[in-house]
Design a protein around this motif. Structure first.
Motif, PDB file in Angstrom:
ATOM      1  N   CYS A   1       4.950   8.262  -9.539  1.00 26.42           N
ATOM      2  CA  CYS A   1       4.276   7.220  -8.433  1.00 26.42           C
ATOM      3  C   CYS A   1       3.832   5.985  -9.329  1.00 26.42           C
TER       4      CYS A   1
ATOM      5  N   LEU B   1      -2.777   2.067  -4.078  1.00 27.23           N
ATOM      6  CA  LEU B   1      -3.632   4.117  -3.627  1.00 27.23           C
ATOM      7  C   LEU B   1      -4.558   4.368  -3.488  1.00 27.23           C
TER       8      LEU B   1
ATOM      9  N   MET C   1       6.056   8.214  -1.909  1.00 25.03           N
ATOM     10  CA  MET C   1       5.536   7.188  -2.317  1.00 25.03           C
ATOM     11  C   MET C   1       6.114   6.829  -3.858  1.00 25.03           C
TER      12      MET C   1
ATOM     13  N   GLU D   1       1.242  -1.387  -0.257  1.00 24.76           N
ATOM     14  CA  GLU D   1      -0.048   0.352  -0.250  1.00 24.76           C
ATOM     15  C   GLU D   1       0.937   0.813   0.389  1.00 24.76           C
ATOM     16  N   PHE D   2       1.051   2.159  -0.891  1.00 24.90           N
ATOM     17  CA  PHE D   2       1.612   3.017  -0.831  1.00 24.90           C
ATOM     18  C   PHE D   2       0.780   4.673   0.155  1.00 24.90           C
TER      19      PHE D   2
END
Length: 253
Positions: A126, A109, A95, A47-48
């Protein structure tokens, strides 16, 4: 230059957690976790902007091996009150560049957080960072709101997004630079410091769905799905948000 640590401080982390309500309500969180668990399959997820673990903790409880990246020290500290490093490892950093490893089947995200990156270049980076984390064929999922510029009255630069007892959310737009400032106004006798009102502001760069798709293509992704929500409702011109699934193309032989 915005100080992100000051923006996402201990008070922001504390206010973010609303167990059973808002973004933590089962009707909101449950469908998201089910979709992400399905997409992760037997692999690992990253998970960002993992935050306080709103999604990561129930996803781990569903049997998915979850890691995270998070910039805010305060958010990680709040997460650590609920899950230790062995259960959900987290790397602190941006991130766009920070690595939590490679070979993941799923990166995600959610909750509009890609808009916290305030330039187009950062948002593209990203996507590229997500691609570096994924195995070939891995998926990157983004949950994002659709800019509501049609709601702006002529000559007006803002919209009231939420109006409820004790809370008011007003978004002000700069269409030239695709910037939005969200003004969170909390008021009433329940404020801990005794003030009549408190205002917090968070900046965002909004992204049109088609622009998001182009960012994905620049990083080697292909769009696989776009839904209006986590229940896989059809996305239409009137949808206020979307959940988009991108798949990393396999390298050419």
């Amino acid at each position: 230059m915005i100080d992100q640590q000051s923006l996402w401080d201990a008070e922001a982390a504390r206010n973010y957690d609303t167990p059973g309500e808002g973004a933590f309500a089962e009707g909101v969180l449950g469908p998201a976790v089910r979709v992400l668990a399905e997409l992760a399959g037997e692999g690992q997820a990253v998970e960002f902007a993992i935050g306080t673990g709103r999604v990561a903790i129930p996803l781990a409880e569903a049997g998915v091996d979850v890691s995270g990246i998070e910039l805010s020290h305060a958010m990680v500290a709040r997460l650590r009150e609920k899950a230790d490093e062995r259960r959900i490892p987290v790397v602190q950093g941006d991130m766009t560049t920070t690595s939590a490893g490679t070979g993941f089947t799923l990166a995600y995200l959610v909750y509009n957080t890609i808009a916290n990156l305030l330039t187009q270049d950062e948002q593209v980076e990203c996507f590229r960072n997500a691609a570096r984390h994924l195995a070939p064929g891995g998926r990157f999922v983004i949950e994002l709101w659709v800019p509501q510029l049609r709601a702006l009255a002529p000559g007006r630069g803002g919209t009231v997004e939420v109006s409820q007892p004790g809370y008011l959310l007003v978004d002000t737009y700069d269409p030239l630079h695709q910037q939005v400032i969200s003004h969170h106004v909390r008021f009433g006798p329940d404020l801990a410091d005794g003030r009549e009102a408190r205002i917090e502001r968070t900046p965002h760069r909004y992204i049109w769905p088609s622009e998001l798709d182009l960012m994905a293509r620049l990083a080697g992704f292909e769009r696989e799905h776009r839904w209006a929500d986590w229940n896989r409702t059809e996305f239409t011109a009137d949808s206020p948000s979307h959940v988009t699934v991108y798949r990393l193309a396999a390298p050419s032989m």
